[in-house]
Write a protein that holds these residues in place. Structure first.
Motif, PDB file in Angstrom:
ATOM      1  N   LEU A 145      14.251  -9.458 -15.397  1.00  0.00           N
ATOM      2  CA  LEU A 145      13.534  -9.956 -14.231  1.00  0.00           C
ATOM      3  C   LEU A 145      12.204 -10.549 -14.679  1.00  0.00           C
ATOM      4  CD1 LEU A 145      13.295 -10.078 -11.092  1.00  0.00           C
ATOM      5  CD2 LEU A 145      12.192  -7.820 -11.232  1.00  0.00           C
ATOM      6  N   ALA A 146      11.997 -11.827 -14.393  1.00  0.00           N
ATOM      7  CA  ALA A 146      10.770 -12.503 -14.816  1.00  0.00           C
ATOM      8  C   ALA A 146       9.639 -12.227 -13.830  1.00  0.00           C
ATOM      9  CB  ALA A 146      11.011 -13.998 -14.936  1.00  0.00           C
ATOM     10  N   ALA A 147       8.538 -11.697 -14.350  1.00  0.00           N
ATOM     11  CA  ALA A 147       7.341 -11.463 -13.543  1.00  0.00           C
ATOM     12  C   ALA A 147       6.365 -12.613 -13.771  1.00  0.00           C
ATOM     13  CB  ALA A 147       6.695 -10.133 -13.924  1.00  0.00           C
ATOM     14  N   HIS A 148       5.342 -12.694 -12.938  1.00  0.00           N
ATOM     15  CA  HIS A 148       4.340 -13.747 -13.077  1.00  0.00           C
ATOM     16  C   HIS A 148       2.965 -13.122 -12.954  1.00  0.00           C
ATOM     17  CE1 HIS A 148       2.046 -17.446 -12.378  1.00  0.00           C
ATOM     18  NE2 HIS A 148       3.092 -18.088 -12.901  1.00  0.00           N
ATOM     19  N   ALA A 149       1.991 -13.755 -13.582  1.00  0.00           N
ATOM     20  CA  ALA A 149       0.635 -13.208 -13.580  1.00  0.00           C
ATOM     21  C   ALA A 149       0.024 -13.174 -12.176  1.00  0.00           C
ATOM     22  CB  ALA A 149      -0.260 -14.035 -14.516  1.00  0.00           C
ATOM     23  N   TYR A 150       0.345 -14.180 -11.334  1.00  0.00           N
ATOM     24  CA  TYR A 150      -0.298 -14.225 -10.018  1.00  0.00           C
ATOM     25  C   TYR A 150       0.512 -14.962  -8.957  1.00  0.00           C
ATOM     26  CZ  TYR A 150      -1.604 -18.746 -12.013  1.00  0.00           C
ATOM     27  OH  TYR A 150      -1.564 -19.982 -12.611  1.00  0.00           O
ATOM     28  N   ASP A 151       1.423 -15.839  -9.349  1.00  0.00           N
ATOM     29  CA  ASP A 151       2.092 -16.699  -8.377  1.00  0.00           C
ATOM     30  C   ASP A 151       3.383 -16.062  -7.861  1.00  0.00           C
ATOM     31  OD1 ASP A 151       2.730 -18.770  -6.767  1.00  0.00           O
ATOM     32  OD2 ASP A 151       3.129 -20.227  -8.363  1.00  0.00           O
ATOM     33  N   HIS A 152       3.234 -14.976  -7.114  1.00  0.00           N
ATOM     34  CA  HIS A 152       4.376 -14.307  -6.499  1.00  0.00           C
ATOM     35  C   HIS A 152       3.859 -13.472  -5.333  1.00  0.00           C
ATOM     36  CE1 HIS A 152       7.884 -11.776  -5.906  1.00  0.00           C
ATOM     37  NE2 HIS A 152       8.565 -12.588  -6.688  1.00  0.00           N
ATOM     38  N   PRO A 153       4.529 -13.493  -4.184  1.00  0.00           N
ATOM     39  CA  PRO A 153       4.028 -12.753  -3.019  1.00  0.00           C
ATOM     40  C   PRO A 153       3.909 -11.256  -3.249  1.00  0.00           C
ATOM     41  CG  PRO A 153       6.233 -13.650  -2.620  1.00  0.00           C
ATOM     42  CD  PRO A 153       5.726 -14.306  -3.848  1.00  0.00           C
ATOM     43  N   THR A 160       0.834  -1.202   0.000  1.00  0.00           N
ATOM     44  CA  THR A 160       0.000   0.000   0.000  1.00  0.00           C
ATOM     45  C   THR A 160       0.871   1.255   0.000  1.00  0.00           C
ATOM     46  OG1 THR A 160      -1.768  -1.149   1.204  1.00  0.00           O
ATOM     47  CG2 THR A 160      -1.776   1.259   1.279  1.00  0.00           C
ATOM     48  N   ASP A 161       1.911   1.252   0.812  1.00  0.00           N
ATOM     49  CA  ASP A 161       2.819   2.406   0.855  1.00  0.00           C
ATOM     50  C   ASP A 161       3.502   2.616  -0.494  1.00  0.00           C
ATOM     51  OD1 ASP A 161       2.174   2.761   3.511  1.00  0.00           O
ATOM     52  OD2 ASP A 161       3.945   1.690   4.271  1.00  0.00           O
ATOM     53  N   ARG A 162       3.867   1.524  -1.154  1.00  0.00           N
ATOM     54  CA  ARG A 162       4.571   1.639  -2.439  1.00  0.00           C
ATOM     55  C   ARG A 162       3.657   2.142  -3.556  1.00  0.00           C
ATOM     56  NH1 ARG A 162       6.324  -3.807  -1.325  1.00  0.00           N
ATOM     57  NH2 ARG A 162       8.369  -3.772  -0.308  1.00  0.00           N
ATOM     58  N   THR A 163       2.428   1.676  -3.574  1.00  0.00           N
ATOM     59  CA  THR A 163       1.567   1.920  -4.737  1.00  0.00           C
ATOM     60  C   THR A 163       0.674   3.143  -4.615  1.00  0.00           C
ATOM     61  OG1 THR A 163      -0.137   0.425  -3.851  1.00  0.00           O
ATOM     62  CG2 THR A 163       1.529  -0.535  -5.315  1.00  0.00           C
ATOM     63  N   THR A 164       0.506   3.675  -3.411  1.00  0.00           N
ATOM     64  CA  THR A 164      -0.350   4.853  -3.247  1.00  0.00           C
ATOM     65  C   THR A 164       0.166   6.000  -4.122  1.00  0.00           C
ATOM     66  OG1 THR A 164      -0.960   4.258  -0.982  1.00  0.00           O
ATOM     67  CG2 THR A 164      -1.197   6.574  -1.606  1.00  0.00           C
ATOM     68  N   THR A 200      -5.341  -0.175 -16.957  1.00  0.00           N
ATOM     69  CA  THR A 200      -5.320  -1.384 -17.801  1.00  0.00           C
ATOM     70  C   THR A 200      -6.572  -2.237 -17.637  1.00  0.00           C
ATOM     71  OG1 THR A 200      -4.162  -2.989 -16.353  1.00  0.00           O
ATOM     72  CG2 THR A 200      -2.796  -1.406 -17.590  1.00  0.00           C
ATOM     73  N   GLY A 201      -7.538  -1.779 -16.857  1.00  0.00           N
ATOM     74  CA  GLY A 201      -8.816  -2.471 -16.765  1.00  0.00           C
ATOM     75  C   GLY A 201      -8.895  -3.606 -15.772  1.00  0.00           C
ATOM     76  N   SER A 202      -7.867  -3.791 -14.939  1.00  0.00           N
ATOM     77  CA  SER A 202      -7.952  -4.872 -13.956  1.00  0.00           C
ATOM     78  C   SER A 202      -7.050  -4.598 -12.751  1.00  0.00           C
ATOM     79  CB  SER A 202      -7.556  -6.218 -14.581  1.00  0.00           C
ATOM     80  OG  SER A 202      -6.156  -6.414 -14.533  1.00  0.00           O
ATOM     81  N   PHE A 203      -7.309  -5.351 -11.685  1.00  0.00           N
ATOM     82  CA  PHE A 203      -6.541  -5.226 -10.447  1.00  0.00           C
ATOM     83  C   PHE A 203      -5.067  -5.546 -10.642  1.00  0.00           C
ATOM     84  CE2 PHE A 203      -7.418  -9.696 -10.799  1.00  0.00           C
ATOM     85  CZ  PHE A 203      -6.288 -10.314 -10.287  1.00  0.00           C
ATOM     86  N   LYS A 204      -4.718  -6.197 -11.723  1.00  0.00           N
ATOM     87  CA  LYS A 204      -3.338  -6.632 -11.918  1.00  0.00           C
ATOM     88  C   LYS A 204      -2.355  -5.461 -11.988  1.00  0.00           C
ATOM     89  CE  LYS A 204      -4.385 -11.130 -13.913  1.00  0.00           C
ATOM     90  NZ  LYS A 204      -3.790 -11.931 -12.816  1.00  0.00           N
ATOM     91  N   ALA A 205      -2.846  -4.271 -12.265  1.00  0.00           N
ATOM     92  CA  ALA A 205      -1.974  -3.098 -12.248  1.00  0.00           C
ATOM     93  C   ALA A 205      -1.373  -2.892 -10.856  1.00  0.00           C
ATOM     94  CB  ALA A 205      -2.751  -1.857 -12.669  1.00  0.00           C
ATOM     95  N   ARG A 206      -2.103  -3.268  -9.817  1.00  0.00           N
ATOM     96  CA  ARG A 206      -1.615  -3.101  -8.442  1.00  0.00           C
ATOM     97  C   ARG A 206      -0.407  -3.999  -8.180  1.00  0.00           C
ATOM     98  NH1 ARG A 206      -5.553  -0.811  -4.965  1.00  0.00           N
ATOM     99  NH2 ARG A 206      -7.506  -0.342  -6.027  1.00  0.00           N
ATOM    100  N   GLY A 207      -0.547  -5.273  -8.520  1.00  0.00           N
ATOM    101  CA  GLY A 207       0.543  -6.203  -8.290  1.00  0.00           C
ATOM    102  C   GLY A 207       1.763  -5.888  -9.126  1.00  0.00           C
ATOM    103  N   ALA A 208       1.533  -5.515 -10.381  1.00  0.00           N
ATOM    104  CA  ALA A 208       2.654  -5.194 -11.271  1.00  0.00           C
ATOM    105  C   ALA A 208       3.421  -3.979 -10.757  1.00  0.00           C
ATOM    106  CB  ALA A 208       2.141  -4.947 -12.681  1.00  0.00           C
ATOM    107  N   GLY A 212      -3.149 -12.219 -21.486  1.00  0.00           N
ATOM    108  CA  GLY A 212      -4.250 -11.447 -20.933  1.00  0.00           C
ATOM    109  C   GLY A 212      -3.844 -10.219 -20.153  1.00  0.00           C
ATOM    110  N   ASN A 213      -4.574  -9.993 -19.056  1.00  0.00           N
ATOM    111  CA  ASN A 213      -4.460  -8.752 -18.309  1.00  0.00           C
ATOM    112  C   ASN A 213      -3.102  -8.567 -17.633  1.00  0.00           C
ATOM    113  OD1 ASN A 213      -7.074  -8.081 -18.991  1.00  0.00           O
ATOM    114  ND2 ASN A 213      -7.958  -8.960 -17.135  1.00  0.00           N
ATOM    115  N   ALA A 214      -2.430  -9.664 -17.282  1.00  0.00           N
ATOM    116  CA  ALA A 214      -1.153  -9.542 -16.581  1.00  0.00           C
ATOM    117  C   ALA A 214      -0.096  -8.881 -17.451  1.00  0.00           C
ATOM    118  CB  ALA A 214      -0.671 -10.914 -16.121  1.00  0.00           C
ATOM    119  N   GLY A 215      -0.067  -9.230 -18.730  1.00  0.00           N
ATOM    120  CA  GLY A 215       0.901  -8.621 -19.638  1.00  0.00           C
ATOM    121  C   GLY A 215       0.666  -7.133 -19.795  1.00  0.00           C
ATOM    122  N   LEU A 216      -0.598  -6.753 -19.923  1.00  0.00           N
ATOM    123  CA  LEU A 216      -0.930  -5.336 -20.039  1.00  0.00           C
ATOM    124  C   LEU A 216      -0.512  -4.571 -18.780  1.00  0.00           C
ATOM    125  CD1 LEU A 216      -4.489  -5.654 -21.627  1.00  0.00           C
ATOM    126  CD2 LEU A 216      -2.438  -4.772 -22.760  1.00  0.00           C
ATOM    127  N   ALA A 217      -0.777  -5.169 -17.627  1.00  0.00           N
ATOM    128  CA  ALA A 217      -0.429  -4.515 -16.362  1.00  0.00           C
ATOM    129  C   ALA A 217       1.077  -4.373 -16.210  1.00  0.00           C
ATOM    130  CB  ALA A 217      -1.011  -5.300 -15.195  1.00  0.00           C
TER     131      ALA A 217
END
Length: 324
Positions: free
Chosen positions: A146-154, A13-17, A50-58, A82-87
């Motif tokens: 650096l390899a990112a992942h669509a969802y499987d990363h803390p 939250t501190d990082r993304t605000t 980008t139309g999805s919550f994935k922007a937060r994680g990215a 899908g959405n992860a690449g866009l994010a």
């Protein structure tokens, strides 16, 4: 790491605000078919970048690596249809980082154009996601990206959890949050935050895309077949260990809904509220509207449904639905 903590979400939250759009919430009114009226709210996360919550994680993923000094000159890379690449491409552009996105060669031209619009180096490889993923892994190994992942990363899951922090702040006295589940990144973040605030989580999946439900039954993540109208966003064959741990530790209700009710809920959002979302988003709402099943809130219960996913073709919503 198979456990997400509330401290992880606070750090995200501190990082993304200031870098993401705060979620808008709106009261939707009670479900007319409920025998015990409850208070229903919509969290309009489909309005996110980008139309999805994935922007937060990215965003959290890239910023955390920048803070740690582990962001390479070669930038980030991801395989996605899908959405992860866009994010990932959007967050990289926001942070001035190079992004290389691998897609199957059958990816829609409009998606390729949007990725390039974010400044990403788009590489079309193979006919399936698995081939694009293999090429992405080879590129990461050879280039140092650096390899990112669509969802499987803390870091991805913690970023998604910032959504629940905002929902909690905007809806005082919230009892329950209802969220769709695919691979489990959003769910793990939301459930971890919800537990901290004493809020129940309802995890909703299509009947034939039940990775979390099956993991709870088996006691471990297992492969499941995927076949649903929402498969493009919720079609993970296996849920993450993070998600399974969150489902075990938190006050979570696992619910399955049939495709027909997912389609019906999506149509109702358009017909009655002029909201056009992906089937993955209407999956969450279907848990409340499906007759004879799903989740039935108690009298006076305050419930928020996460509506996430705007990357849909609204063409099939342009004409009124046929009468039953």
């Amino acid at each position: 790491m198979d456990q997400l903590t509330y401290d992880d979400i606070k750090a995200a939250t501190d990082r993304t605000t200031g870098h993401i759009r705060p979620v808008a919430v709106t009261p939707a009114g009670p479900d007319e078919r409920s025998e015990q009226p409850y208070e229903l709210w919509f969290a309009l996360e489909f309005m996110q970048h980008t139309g999805s919550f994935k922007a937060r994680g990215a965003q959290n993923f890239i910023q955390a690596h920048r803070e740690a000094g582990t962001l390479p000159d070669a930038g980030v890379t991801i395989a996605s249809g899908g959405n992860a690449g866009l994010a990932c491409a959007w967050a990289a552009q926001q942070q001035g980082v190079r992004a290389t996105v691998f897609l199957p060669s059958v990816a829609p031209a409009v998606k390729v154009a949007k990725l390039r619009g974010y400044g990403a180096d788009v590489r079309l490889v193979g006919a399936e996601y698995a081939e694009a993923l293999e090429a992405c892994e080879e590129f990461a190994a050879s280039s140092g990206a650096l390899a990112a992942h669509a969802y499987d990363h803390p870091l991805i899951a913690a970023g998604a959890g910032t959504l629940m922090e905002e929902i909690h702040a905007r809806i005082p006295g919230l009892d329950t949050v209802v969220v769709s589940v695919g691979g489990g990144g959003l769910f793990a973040g939301v459930a971890t935050s919800a537990r901290h605030h004493g809020i129940r989580t309802v995890a909703v999946e299509p009947e034939n895309c039940r990775a979390l439900n099956a993991a709870l039954e088996s006691g471990r993540p297992v492969d499941v077949p995927v076949d649903s109208v929402a498969v493009d966003a919720l079609g993970a064959r296996r849920v993450t260990s993070l998600a399974l741990h969150a489902a075990r530790e938190n006050d979570v209700r696992s619910v399955l809904v049939p495709d027909g009710e997912i389609v019906r809920a999506r149509r109702a959002l358009w017909d009655h509220r002029r909201i056009a979302v992906e089937h993955a988003a209407s999956t969450a709402l279907a848990a409340l509207t499906a007759p004879g099943g799903g989740y039935r809130p108690g009298a006076g219960e305050r419930v928020a449904v996460v509506l996430c996913g705007a990357n849909t073709d609204p063409g099939d919503l342009a004409h009124p639905a046929a009468e039953d």
